[in-house]
Design an enzyme around this catalytic site. Structure first.
Site, mmCIF file in Angstrom:
data_model
loop_
_atom_site.group_PDB
_atom_site.id
_atom_site.type_symbol
_atom_site.label_atom_id
_atom_site.label_comp_id
_atom_site.label_asym_id
_atom_site.label_seq_id
_atom_site.Cartn_x
_atom_site.Cartn_y
_atom_site.Cartn_z
ATOM 1 N N SER A 67 19.412 -39.585 -5.185
ATOM 2 C CA SER A 67 20.151 -39.235 -6.194
ATOM 3 C C SER A 67 20.924 -40.490 -6.904
ATOM 4 O O SER A 67 20.841 -41.441 -6.308
ATOM 5 C CB SER A 67 21.165 -37.961 -5.923
ATOM 6 O OG SER A 67 22.260 -38.711 -5.101
ATOM 7 N N LYS A 68 21.733 -40.178 -7.922
ATOM 8 C CA LYS A 68 22.367 -40.968 -8.590
ATOM 9 C C LYS A 68 23.315 -41.870 -7.945
ATOM 10 O O LYS A 68 23.538 -43.117 -7.868
ATOM 11 C CB LYS A 68 23.489 -40.289 -9.699
ATOM 12 C CG LYS A 68 23.928 -41.206 -10.673
ATOM 13 C CD LYS A 68 23.018 -41.161 -12.043
ATOM 14 C CE LYS A 68 23.714 -41.978 -12.683
ATOM 15 N NZ LYS A 68 22.753 -42.859 -13.614
ATOM 16 N N ARG A 69 23.780 -41.345 -6.779
ATOM 17 C CA ARG A 69 24.725 -41.963 -5.846
ATOM 18 C C ARG A 69 24.117 -43.216 -5.091
ATOM 19 O O ARG A 69 24.588 -43.854 -4.569
ATOM 20 C CB ARG A 69 25.041 -40.670 -4.920
ATOM 21 C CG ARG A 69 25.656 -40.871 -3.640
ATOM 22 C CD ARG A 69 25.999 -39.122 -3.281
ATOM 23 N NE ARG A 69 24.775 -38.523 -2.962
ATOM 24 C CZ ARG A 69 24.184 -38.605 -1.724
ATOM 25 N NH1 ARG A 69 24.673 -39.506 -0.962
ATOM 26 N NH2 ARG A 69 23.343 -37.808 -1.669
#
Ligand code: GLU
Length: 416
Positions: A199-201
């Protein structure tokens, strides 16, 4: 072999989607087959022109082309409606509260032939009759995909593992239409280095972000290819031609692949160092929007891993020393300033003003003062660059030239 990449335009093209596109493309190009791009634009709200353009732009940057398309799934609606009617007529589908459902037999099973996972068996008792058209008549996802794959004569459906649960339904629709399903290959999930779903993280999540972060296409393609595929245990670097030759689905792994931006950085750095000097300069000039960078690129090429790493390291050549009060305090106060004065005097007499002669003269200063090399070099470095991190000090002085170097040293002496 006919393959397709069938993205839903929801925003930027994410790394998982890019990998799916790449694997399909490698299969098509490696087999002399056909690659179709089908935009699954049935969600009217999200399927904006902007979101479609994001996909086209990302594929273009990656160098992934297609032989057919971009097709619009929404544009095929008349055909989808015709098939829904056909399935009702043949008794494979029935009306339920206005919607249309496909009949799933109570017994038996559907076996999905998957080139990565082997045969995957879905027992019919676990699958309810499912909706293929809403009560307003509009076709649903599984129906549209199955019909589009059939009509385009897709032989291999290669897509993310998250679609595996849809596959028996799509196969059943095709069977009801009297057709054998294509061969499937479901690609492993992508995780971050922490083992959680990507994910973005975990950093840059889309192709555009990778591009804007200074990664080059060759490295991104190479790295994406390795997310779930490997040729042998030894080879890590593959040119795009090698990938098209060597890529096969039987070497794709079932287990989740890890996207690790640090590895991509490392790989990108290796690609940058391998580029001929003029090409690297051209790319950095395009990336930064500045010109006349050749000399500075030469000095920085060993130190950068992305195109974006260049400017912070080299800006001082063009825009003057960066302001780092800590570095000034540490290296230009007191004794540092005195040693800088010695270095200045030596540099003023260096003829010609080249890396070698500069190095000799500064080493003489070190010796004469009985100092450590760092005690002379760091004040000079801070004076010309403003910081303690710069490319090689002697090379940097040569690139700046005598006048500019001495002017910066004078300014530093005055300011200290
Ligand atoms: N449109 C789907 C997606 O973007 C892919 C469907 C398919 O490949 O069959 O995830």
């Amino acid at each position: 072999m006919t393959v397709r990449f069938a993205p839903s335009p929801t925003g930027l093209l994410h790394i998982g989607g890019a990998r799916t596109a790449l694997y399909n493309w490698l299969l098509a190009r490696g087999s002399g087959g056909r690659m179709i791009l089908r935009i699954e634009d049935t969600d009217k709200v999200r399927s904006t022109k902007e979101n479609v353009d994001h996909i086209l732009e990302a594929l273009d940057w990656l160098g992934i082309d297609y032989d057919h398309g971009p097709l619009s799934q929404a544009g095929h609606q008349p055909r989808h409606l015709e098939v829904i009617e056909q399935l009702r007529q043949s008794g494979h589908a029935y009306e339920f509260e206005g919607s249309t459902r496909l009949k799933v037999p109570d017994e038996g099973e559907t076996v999905v032939r998957d080139l990565i996972r082997g045969d995957v068996t879905f027992k019919h008792e676990a699958i309810d009759d499912f909706t293929i058209a809403r009560s307003d008549g509009s076709p649903l996802y599984n129906l549209a995909v199955a019909v589009d794959d059939l009509d385009s004569e897709v032989t291999h459906v290669v897509r993310g593992e998250d679609h595996l649960s849809n596959t028996p339904r799509q196969a059943m629709i095709l069977e009801a239409l009297g057709h054998a399903p294509p061969v499937y290959a479901h690609l492993p999930l992508l995780h971050g280095p922490d083992g959680k779903k990507l994910s973005k993280r975990h950093g840059a999540a889309s192709v555009q972000e990778l591009r804007d972060a200074g990664y080059v296409r060759e490295a991104v393609v190479n790295y994406l290819a390795l997310l779930g595929w490997g040729y042998d245990d030894k080879q890590t670097f593959f040119s795009i031609d090698e990938l098209t030759d060597l890529f096969t689905l039987d070497r794709v792994s079932k287990s989740a692949a890890v996207f690790d931006e640090q590895k991509l950085r490392w790989m990108n750095g290796a690609y940058l160092r391998q580029l001929p000097a003029e090409q690297l300069t051209a790319r950095i000039e395009a990336f930064t929007g500045r010109e006349g960078l050749a000399g500075a690129v030469e000095l920085c090429r060993e130190k950068i891993q992305t195109l974006a790493d260049f400017w912070p390291l080299a800006a001082f050549f063009f825009d003057g020393p960066t302001d780092d009060p800590k570095a000034r305090e540490k290296f230009l106060d007191g004794e540092g300033r005195l040693r800088l004065q010695d270095a200045r005097a030596a540099l003023a007499g260096v003829e010609p003003f080249t890396t070698e002669t500069i190095e000799d003269s500064l080493r003489e200063v070190v010796e004469r003062l009985g100092a450590k090399p760092k005690q002379v070099f760091q004040p000079v470095r801070v004076a010309i660059s403003g910081t303690t991190i710069s490319p090689g000090i002697f090379e940097s002085l040569e690139l700046l030239g005598r006048d500019e170097s001495l002017a910066r040293i004078d300014a530093a002496i005055d300011a200290a």
